[in-house]
Design a protein around this motif. Structure first.
Motif, PDB file in Angstrom:
ATOM      1  N   LEU A  19     -26.553  32.481  -1.394  1.00 24.23           N
ATOM      2  CA  LEU A  19     -25.812  32.878  -1.861  1.00 24.23           C
ATOM      3  C   LEU A  19     -24.546  33.767  -2.482  1.00 24.23           C
ATOM      4  N   LEU A  20     -24.579  34.735  -1.249  1.00 29.56           N
ATOM      5  CA  LEU A  20     -23.010  35.291  -1.068  1.00 29.56           C
ATOM      6  C   LEU A  20     -22.032  34.094  -1.480  1.00 29.56           C
ATOM      7  N   ALA A  21     -22.344  33.271  -0.389  1.00 33.13           N
ATOM      8  CA  ALA A  21     -21.394  32.125  -0.122  1.00 33.13           C
ATOM      9  C   ALA A  21     -21.189  31.620  -1.650  1.00 33.13           C
ATOM     10  N   GLU A  22     -21.963  31.370  -2.128  1.00 31.91           N
ATOM     11  CA  GLU A  22     -21.562  30.290  -3.716  1.00 31.91           C
ATOM     12  C   GLU A  22     -21.050  30.892  -4.004  1.00 31.91           C
ATOM     13  N   VAL A  23     -21.124  32.834  -4.388  1.00 32.80           N
ATOM     14  CA  VAL A  23     -20.248  34.367  -4.844  1.00 32.80           C
ATOM     15  C   VAL A  23     -18.615  33.691  -4.896  1.00 32.80           C
ATOM     16  N   GLU A  24     -19.008  33.761  -3.357  1.00 30.14           N
ATOM     17  CA  GLU A  24     -17.792  33.337  -2.365  1.00 30.14           C
ATOM     18  C   GLU A  24     -16.441  32.845  -3.119  1.00 30.14           C
ATOM     19  N   ALA A  25     -17.500  31.325  -2.812  1.00 32.47           N
ATOM     20  CA  ALA A  25     -16.776  30.096  -3.239  1.00 32.47           C
ATOM     21  C   ALA A  25     -16.274  30.047  -4.771  1.00 32.47           C
ATOM     22  N   ALA A  26     -17.414  30.382  -5.558  1.00 30.18           N
ATOM     23  CA  ALA A  26     -17.163  31.335  -7.109  1.00 30.18           C
ATOM     24  C   ALA A  26     -15.637  31.442  -7.236  1.00 30.18           C
ATOM     25  N   ALA A  27     -15.530  32.386  -6.707  1.00 27.88           N
ATOM     26  CA  ALA A  27     -14.269  33.617  -6.673  1.00 27.88           C
ATOM     27  C   ALA A  27     -13.311  33.082  -6.051  1.00 27.88           C
ATOM     28  N   GLN A  28     -13.170  31.932  -5.057  1.00 28.59           N
ATOM     29  CA  GLN A  28     -11.966  30.511  -4.793  1.00 28.59           C
ATOM     30  C   GLN A  28     -12.066  30.276  -5.662  1.00 28.59           C
ATOM     31  N   HIS A  29     -12.668  29.511  -6.526  1.00 27.99           N
ATOM     32  CA  HIS A  29     -12.498  28.126  -7.825  1.00 27.99           C
ATOM     33  C   HIS A  29     -12.067  28.969  -8.238  1.00 27.99           C
ATOM     34  N   LEU A  30     -12.258  30.133  -9.180  1.00 28.09           N
ATOM     35  CA  LEU A  30     -10.998  30.547 -10.177  1.00 28.09           C
ATOM     36  C   LEU A  30      -9.919  31.446 -10.166  1.00 28.09           C
ATOM     37  N   LYS A  31      -9.829  32.175  -8.895  1.00 34.20           N
ATOM     38  CA  LYS A  31      -8.116  32.471  -8.452  1.00 34.20           C
ATOM     39  C   LYS A  31      -7.326  31.889  -9.765  1.00 34.20           C
ATOM     40  N   GLY A  32      -7.052  32.647 -10.378  1.00 39.93           N
ATOM     41  CA  GLY A  32      -5.300  32.208 -11.174  1.00 39.93           C
ATOM     42  C   GLY A  32      -6.084  31.237 -12.225  1.00 39.93           C
TER      43      GLY A  32
END
Length: 120
Positions: free
Chosen positions: A38-51
């Motif tokens: 779940l933490l990895a999913e949230v981190e991946a989403a944060a990367q995807h949303l950047k910018g």
């Protein structure tokens, strides 16, 4: 945003958050419970949303995490509470059920949570 990690009597990792960010702690304690995927999913989403202008959310059993490129909101699912049900003069207390923080700060807490789990 201040936090403290500890283990309860059963060995589960718990986090205590500073006032105004209690819902973040509740999210970790209720939704994550050691689920590194779940933490990895949230981190991946944060990367995807950047910018970007996009938004992402993850609805859990007790709490929903909503995120855009800059901000994280954690809200108790029970907050869909109808204020008209309250008696006159009564207010619904939701300070511990809703919290906002920056994405970068949230990612720091995730990294610290993971480090605590792996170090103990």
């Amino acid at each position: 945003m201040e936090y403290e990690f500890l283990r309860d009597l059963t060995g589960q990792v718990k986090v205590r958050m500073s006032m105004g960010h209690e819902a973040v702690g509740h999210w970790f304690n209720e939704e994550v419970q050691g689920d590194l995927a779940l933490l990895a999913e949230v981190e991946a989403a944060a990367q995807h949303l950047k910018g970007s202008e996009r938004q992402w959310q993850r609805v859990g059993h007790e709490y929903t995490l909503w995120m855009d490129a800059e901000e994280v909101m954690i809200r108790a699912n029970q907050l869909a509470f109808d204020n008209e049900e309250l008696e006159e003069g009564m207010n619904y207390y939701d300070e511990e059920s809703l919290a906002f923080c920056g994405v970068e700060d949230f990612l720091v807490v995730i990294a610290a949570w993971r480090a605590f789990l792996q170090g103990h």
